[in-house]
Design a protein around this motif. Sequence first.
Motif, PDB file in Angstrom:
ATOM      1  N   ILE A 156      -1.696   3.403 -12.141  1.00 29.43           N
ATOM      2  CA  ILE A 156      -1.913   2.134 -12.840  1.00 29.43           C
ATOM      3  C   ILE A 156      -0.788   1.939 -13.849  1.00 29.43           C
ATOM      4  CG2 ILE A 156      -3.517   0.762 -14.227  1.00 29.43           C
ATOM      5  CD1 ILE A 156      -5.791   2.428 -13.078  1.00 29.43           C
ATOM      6  N   ASN A 157       0.050   0.918 -13.629  1.00 31.48           N
ATOM      7  CA  ASN A 157       1.238   0.712 -14.451  1.00 31.48           C
ATOM      8  C   ASN A 157       1.004  -0.210 -15.637  1.00 31.48           C
ATOM      9  OD1 ASN A 157       3.150   2.251 -12.826  1.00 31.48           O
ATOM     10  ND2 ASN A 157       2.746   0.712 -11.270  1.00 31.48           N
ATOM     11  N   ILE A 213      -6.731  11.165  -8.703  1.00 29.33           N
ATOM     12  CA  ILE A 213      -5.875  11.257  -9.883  1.00 29.33           C
ATOM     13  C   ILE A 213      -5.600   9.832 -10.348  1.00 29.33           C
ATOM     14  CG2 ILE A 213      -3.601  11.898 -10.762  1.00 29.33           C
ATOM     15  CD1 ILE A 213      -3.597  14.169  -8.670  1.00 29.33           C
ATOM     16  N   VAL A 214      -5.938   9.537 -11.594  1.00 28.20           N
ATOM     17  CA  VAL A 214      -5.653   8.230 -12.188  1.00 28.20           C
ATOM     18  C   VAL A 214      -4.452   8.413 -13.110  1.00 28.20           C
ATOM     19  CG1 VAL A 214      -6.551   6.311 -13.558  1.00 28.20           C
ATOM     20  CG2 VAL A 214      -8.101   7.603 -12.075  1.00 28.20           C
ATOM     21  N   ASP A 215      -3.310   7.901 -12.693  1.00 23.50           N
ATOM     22  CA  ASP A 215      -2.056   8.113 -13.416  1.00 23.50           C
ATOM     23  C   ASP A 215      -1.823   6.965 -14.395  1.00 23.50           C
ATOM     24  OD1 ASP A 215       0.466   8.711 -14.298  1.00 23.50           O
ATOM     25  OD2 ASP A 215       1.328   9.045 -12.305  1.00 23.50           O
ATOM     26  N   LEU A 216      -1.977   7.265 -15.694  1.00 16.12           N
ATOM     27  CA  LEU A 216      -1.789   6.267 -16.752  1.00 16.12           C
ATOM     28  C   LEU A 216      -0.545   6.556 -17.586  1.00 16.12           C
ATOM     29  CD1 LEU A 216      -5.482   5.915 -18.029  1.00 16.12           C
ATOM     30  CD2 LEU A 216      -4.260   4.390 -16.480  1.00 16.12           C
ATOM     31  N   ARG A 217       0.332   7.394 -17.090  1.00 16.62           N
ATOM     32  CA  ARG A 217       1.540   7.718 -17.844  1.00 16.62           C
ATOM     33  C   ARG A 217       2.454   6.502 -17.943  1.00 16.62           C
ATOM     34  NH1 ARG A 217       3.539  12.790 -14.481  1.00 16.62           N
ATOM     35  NH2 ARG A 217       2.934  11.327 -12.828  1.00 16.62           N
ATOM     36  N   GLU A 218       3.066   6.337 -19.116  1.00 14.76           N
ATOM     37  CA  GLU A 218       3.977   5.222 -19.393  1.00 14.76           C
ATOM     38  C   GLU A 218       3.308   3.860 -19.198  1.00 14.76           C
ATOM     39  OE1 GLU A 218       6.724   5.596 -20.831  1.00 14.76           O
ATOM     40  OE2 GLU A 218       7.181   7.711 -20.497  1.00 14.76           O
ATOM     41  N   ASN A 219       1.996   3.797 -19.349  1.00 11.82           N
ATOM     42  CA  ASN A 219       1.273   2.524 -19.252  1.00 11.82           C
ATOM     43  C   ASN A 219       0.982   2.045 -20.668  1.00 11.82           C
ATOM     44  OD1 ASN A 219      -0.741   0.494 -19.075  1.00 11.82           O
ATOM     45  ND2 ASN A 219      -1.468   1.288 -17.131  1.00 11.82           N
ATOM     46  N   GLY A 220       1.689   0.985 -21.093  1.00 13.68           N
ATOM     47  CA  GLY A 220       1.586   0.506 -22.470  1.00 13.68           C
ATOM     48  C   GLY A 220       0.389  -0.355 -22.767  1.00 13.68           C
ATOM     49  N   GLY A 221      -0.466  -0.645 -21.772  1.00 18.90           N
ATOM     50  CA  GLY A 221      -1.679  -1.403 -22.041  1.00 18.90           C
ATOM     51  C   GLY A 221      -1.739  -2.723 -21.326  1.00 18.90           C
ATOM     52  N   GLY A 222      -2.462  -3.683 -21.906  1.00 17.72           N
ATOM     53  CA  GLY A 222      -2.656  -4.988 -21.288  1.00 17.72           C
ATOM     54  C   GLY A 222      -3.995  -5.588 -21.659  1.00 17.72           C
ATOM     55  N   GLY A 233       3.560   7.695 -23.644  1.00 18.45           N
ATOM     56  CA  GLY A 233       3.665   6.268 -23.352  1.00 18.45           C
ATOM     57  C   GLY A 233       2.348   5.639 -22.936  1.00 18.45           C
ATOM     58  N   THR A 234       1.274   6.434 -22.879  1.00 18.92           N
ATOM     59  CA  THR A 234      -0.062   5.927 -22.551  1.00 18.92           C
ATOM     60  C   THR A 234      -0.653   5.303 -23.803  1.00 18.92           C
ATOM     61  OG1 THR A 234      -0.376   7.693 -20.918  1.00 18.92           O
ATOM     62  CG2 THR A 234      -2.360   6.574 -21.709  1.00 18.92           C
ATOM     63  N   ALA A 235      -0.816   3.977 -23.804  1.00 19.60           N
ATOM     64  CA  ALA A 235      -1.171   3.304 -25.053  1.00 19.60           C
ATOM     65  C   ALA A 235      -2.261   2.272 -24.869  1.00 19.60           C
ATOM     66  CB  ALA A 235       0.070   2.632 -25.659  1.00 19.60           C
ATOM     67  N   SER A 236      -3.025   2.070 -25.930  1.00 14.44           N
ATOM     68  CA  SER A 236      -3.943   0.951 -26.085  1.00 14.44           C
ATOM     69  C   SER A 236      -4.980   0.852 -24.971  1.00 14.44           C
ATOM     70  CB  SER A 236      -3.128  -0.340 -26.227  1.00 14.44           C
ATOM     71  OG  SER A 236      -3.832  -1.300 -26.963  1.00 14.44           O
ATOM     72  N   ALA A 237      -4.860  -0.140 -24.085  1.00 14.54           N
ATOM     73  CA  ALA A 237      -5.847  -0.303 -23.013  1.00 14.54           C
ATOM     74  C   ALA A 237      -5.935   0.952 -22.160  1.00 14.54           C
ATOM     75  CB  ALA A 237      -5.481  -1.516 -22.152  1.00 14.54           C
ATOM     76  N   SER A 238      -4.807   1.628 -21.936  1.00 15.66           N
ATOM     77  CA  SER A 238      -4.810   2.880 -21.170  1.00 15.66           C
ATOM     78  C   SER A 238      -5.620   3.953 -21.888  1.00 15.66           C
ATOM     79  CB  SER A 238      -3.385   3.383 -20.974  1.00 15.66           C
ATOM     80  OG  SER A 238      -2.617   2.467 -20.253  1.00 15.66           O
ATOM     81  N   GLU A 239      -5.524   3.975 -23.211  1.00 18.46           N
ATOM     82  CA  GLU A 239      -6.265   4.960 -23.992  1.00 18.46           C
ATOM     83  C   GLU A 239      -7.764   4.677 -23.969  1.00 18.46           C
ATOM     84  OE1 GLU A 239      -3.380   6.414 -27.517  1.00 18.46           O
ATOM     85  OE2 GLU A 239      -3.453   4.235 -27.315  1.00 18.46           O
ATOM     86  N   MET A 271      -5.458  15.072 -18.598  1.00 17.69           N
ATOM     87  CA  MET A 271      -4.389  16.074 -18.495  1.00 17.69           C
ATOM     88  C   MET A 271      -3.052  15.451 -18.877  1.00 17.69           C
ATOM     89  SD  MET A 271      -3.275  18.169 -15.035  1.00 17.69           S
ATOM     90  CE  MET A 271      -4.915  18.853 -14.833  1.00 17.69           C
ATOM     91  N   GLY A 272      -2.165  16.257 -19.444  1.00 14.27           N
ATOM     92  CA  GLY A 272      -0.835  15.774 -19.827  1.00 14.27           C
ATOM     93  C   GLY A 272      -0.534  16.135 -21.256  1.00 14.27           C
TER      94      GLY A 272
END
Length: 443
Positions: free
Chosen positions: A198-199, A228-237, A292-298, A313-314
């Motif tokens: 998820i970008n 695996i749900v990959d939220l790395r470098e996802n700044g939100g939305g 880089g996982t931020a806001s909505a991703s968090e 994980m990460g």
Amino acid sequence: MLRPLLQVTAAVSALALIPVASGAMAQVDTASYRQLDMFMEVFNRVKANYVEKVDDATLVKGAIQGMLAALDPHSSFADGLDFDNLKIQTEGNYGGLGLTVTQENGAVKVIAPTEDTPAHRAGIKSGDYITHLDGKFIVGGSLDEAIEQMRGKPGTNITLTVVRPGAEKPLQFTLTREIIVQRPVKWEVKDGVGIININTFTAQTGADTIKAIQEIDKKLGRKPLGYIVDLRENGGGLLSEAIAVADVFLSHGEIVSQRGREKSDIERYYAESMVPGDLARGLPVVVLVDSGTASASEIVAGAIQDHHRGLVMGVRSFGKGSVQSILPMGDRAALRLTTARYYTPSGHSVQEGGIRPDLVVPQISDKDYKERPVIREADLRRHLINNDKVDDNVLEEDTATDPRFSATPEQLKKQGIEDFQLHYALQTIGRLGTKPQVAAKNR
């Protein structure tokens, strides 16, 4: 019309939690009028005495930006190109390079390259500084001008000179612009595991996540070993899409709450409001996060972690726990104002401290991961302070070494491992997926 969103910063493809704003304007008291009189006096003196003529619009816009900059890093006034960036976050595609950037001390700094774009394929990295565009020095210029230069007609070239912390000399990249199509969700199957990348959280992210699960099942002809749900470098939305994605993996319970200035100003959002049941059917879930996982991703990572539905994980996430509301301000302009904080189901605020992974796994396949500076919310000027106070040891934990992960990038490459964090997640799912599974019980 702009949709509510949650994210980090303005950008080439811009990086905010943002619901629709609806509050009444605060009353202006006598003291406020005195301050406004002082403002008008300064305004008139500048107009009358500045060394060059300056127009009213320039002064007013500068005053608005200065006022909002005195509050926090995420409140801002968007007009012109900034307003266009805001719309791109939720609905637009554009011709460009696929870079999310900000400005730091006059320099254009890369927040993150968007996956599968010219910038990403060329190897531009988070933390890089862009100093020249087509040989022209841009440090000290405006961010808008740099963004306009990097965007352009697909098929045309531009050369970027990049200063990378830790590199011996500046790097040069010649990139070909292309249409940057926002693909919020991508999926693949590897070693019997469904990987959902998820970008960003745009209008289709929730629906695309459901579709990804369905397509993974279809490709395998059965359920995978896990996801695996990959939220790395996802700044939100969009907040609504973060809730929808968390809802995919939760069968009941609170996903997130947001709390405003007043104690009574609380909104809560629950599972099954958008998706019935746990579509992953209780199978193992690993959520990958990084700085880089931020806001909505968090929000997604925090909900899955608090309900013990999956393993996070990460490395520690960005730590943006504030909500911005978008207030239209006439034609092609809007005010983005911080109006609330958000909290995970356990009542934890991620502001400053972020989401701490259940299992810390550094990206040791990246040869620059130790040298490249990491910027999080706590590093931004005037960031909101967490009401619960974050332990300084948490903010400094990235400097600690982990003896479990001692392989070099070269050694990993020989083993065919390009992405160590993903590799480790696949191994973890493989171990968990071979064990008998019990139906999910979201606690």
